[in-house]
Write a protein that holds these residues in place. Sequence first.
Motif, mmCIF file in Angstrom:
data_model
loop_
_atom_site.group_PDB
_atom_site.id
_atom_site.type_symbol
_atom_site.label_atom_id
_atom_site.label_comp_id
_atom_site.label_asym_id
_atom_site.label_seq_id
_atom_site.Cartn_x
_atom_site.Cartn_y
_atom_site.Cartn_z
ATOM 1 N N LEU A 116 -14.981 -2.912 1.867
ATOM 2 C CA LEU A 116 -16.266 -2.700 1.202
ATOM 3 C C LEU A 116 -16.096 -1.861 -0.057
ATOM 4 N N LEU A 117 -15.249 -0.825 0.015
ATOM 5 C CA LEU A 117 -15.017 0.037 -1.139
ATOM 6 C C LEU A 117 -14.402 -0.751 -2.294
ATOM 7 N N LEU A 118 -13.447 -1.609 -1.991
ATOM 8 C CA LEU A 118 -12.852 -2.459 -3.022
ATOM 9 C C LEU A 118 -13.924 -3.305 -3.708
ATOM 10 N N ALA A 141 -15.856 -6.925 12.066
ATOM 11 C CA ALA A 141 -16.041 -5.567 11.549
ATOM 12 C C ALA A 141 -16.386 -5.588 10.058
ATOM 13 N N VAL A 142 -15.728 -6.460 9.307
ATOM 14 C CA VAL A 142 -15.980 -6.566 7.866
ATOM 15 C C VAL A 142 -17.398 -7.062 7.613
ATOM 16 N N LEU A 143 -17.796 -8.114 8.318
ATOM 17 C CA LEU A 143 -19.142 -8.658 8.153
ATOM 18 C C LEU A 143 -20.201 -7.593 8.468
ATOM 19 N N ILE A 195 -10.066 -2.701 -10.422
ATOM 20 C CA ILE A 195 -9.545 -3.002 -9.088
ATOM 21 C C ILE A 195 -8.705 -4.265 -9.209
ATOM 22 N N TYR A 196 -7.403 -4.144 -8.959
ATOM 23 C CA TYR A 196 -6.513 -5.271 -9.212
ATOM 24 C C TYR A 196 -5.235 -5.128 -8.386
ATOM 25 N N GLY A 197 -4.508 -6.226 -8.241
ATOM 26 C CA GLY A 197 -3.176 -6.179 -7.650
ATOM 27 C C GLY A 197 -3.156 -6.085 -6.135
ATOM 28 N N ILE A 198 -2.254 -5.253 -5.628
ATOM 29 C CA ILE A 198 -1.988 -5.150 -4.195
ATOM 30 C C ILE A 198 -2.292 -3.737 -3.710
ATOM 31 N N TYR A 199 -2.944 -3.655 -2.555
ATOM 32 C CA TYR A 199 -3.262 -2.374 -1.919
ATOM 33 C C TYR A 199 -2.711 -2.374 -0.491
ATOM 34 N N HIS A 200 -2.404 -1.180 -0.007
ATOM 35 C CA HIS A 200 -1.944 -0.999 1.368
ATOM 36 C C HIS A 200 -2.908 -0.102 2.134
ATOM 37 N N TRP A 201 -3.088 -0.436 3.401
ATOM 38 C CA TRP A 201 -3.815 0.481 4.289
ATOM 39 C C TRP A 201 -3.188 0.430 5.668
ATOM 40 N N SER A 202 -2.941 1.595 6.243
ATOM 41 C CA SER A 202 -2.439 1.650 7.620
ATOM 42 C C SER A 202 -2.907 2.940 8.264
ATOM 43 N N ASP A 208 -12.602 -0.841 11.901
ATOM 44 C CA ASP A 208 -13.710 -0.233 11.162
ATOM 45 C C ASP A 208 -13.217 0.495 9.916
ATOM 46 N N ASP A 209 -12.047 1.112 10.001
ATOM 47 C CA ASP A 209 -11.474 1.781 8.833
ATOM 48 C C ASP A 209 -11.109 0.758 7.757
#
Length: 280
Positions: free
Chosen positions: A209-211, A20-22, A221-228, A202-203
């Motif tokens: 991609l946004l990062l 999905a990322v590719l 843009i740095y450090g740690i991010y969360h997504w769920s 896909d989300d």
Amino acid sequence: MESNNKTVVVTGASGLLGRAVLKRFEEAGWKATGLAFSRAHKHPNLVKLDITDQEAVKHFLVSTRPEVIVHCAAEKSPDVVEKQPEEARKLNADATRNLALCAVQVKAFFIYISTDSVFDGKNPPYAEDATTSPLNKYGHSKRDGEVSTINLNAGVVLRIPFLYGPVDELAESSVAILFGQVKAGKPVTISHYDYRRPAHVDDIAGVVLLLAEKKLAGEQIYGIYHWSGPDQMTKYEMALIMADLFKLPKDHIKADPNAPTSGAPRAVGGSPQVLLDRLL
């Protein structure tokens, strides 16, 4: 789409998330190179590379010099990691450190895909700066990868939960396995104990991609991010939702409210809180 001359390398590109990322980077016009190893023969568009081979990885990245490296490859099964800890560590921790070192050397922005399993699930939802407390060897190995990424100042960590999306085979996703049990119609008992926030690949690919886009545009843009995903549920609740969506019988599905008695210990309280204020 016409190329924008930006370059990215995606590890684990034969896997559920990696594919999905590719695809998302390709659709955005990036020159995207996918790496795979054990399943590379199934995807002729990918480059076969063993990312636990440190010298081979270094040679490849020095010669290609991508602007972004997205590290999706991992041994993701907690039970496999418990049984084969040394082999899993080579992939989840050691290979990650080497990739981060190479990213620093070639001046690439490194995006490390981690997991909500770095938490014990006792006090959700978790902020990005919450103290980690993994319950199993899988969580420990992924946390070690996070430490390497941050300490080497290589890029960012993106923690994600339970995944679902288009699969090549059922074993790629616990959600797909669950659907197979629902569709089979045979009596089955499913966990109604540990909570998850499932997310579609896909989300997550869109967030990755946004990062990358924002980083290359010069944003902080740095450090740690969360997504769920937005909804918290048990596997049993997921199964009932699937049955309703596909208009399948559900009388054969029974809830098991007890903690599992075998396999690697799992967190019970759900996934990290979605905190992307710095990104969005």
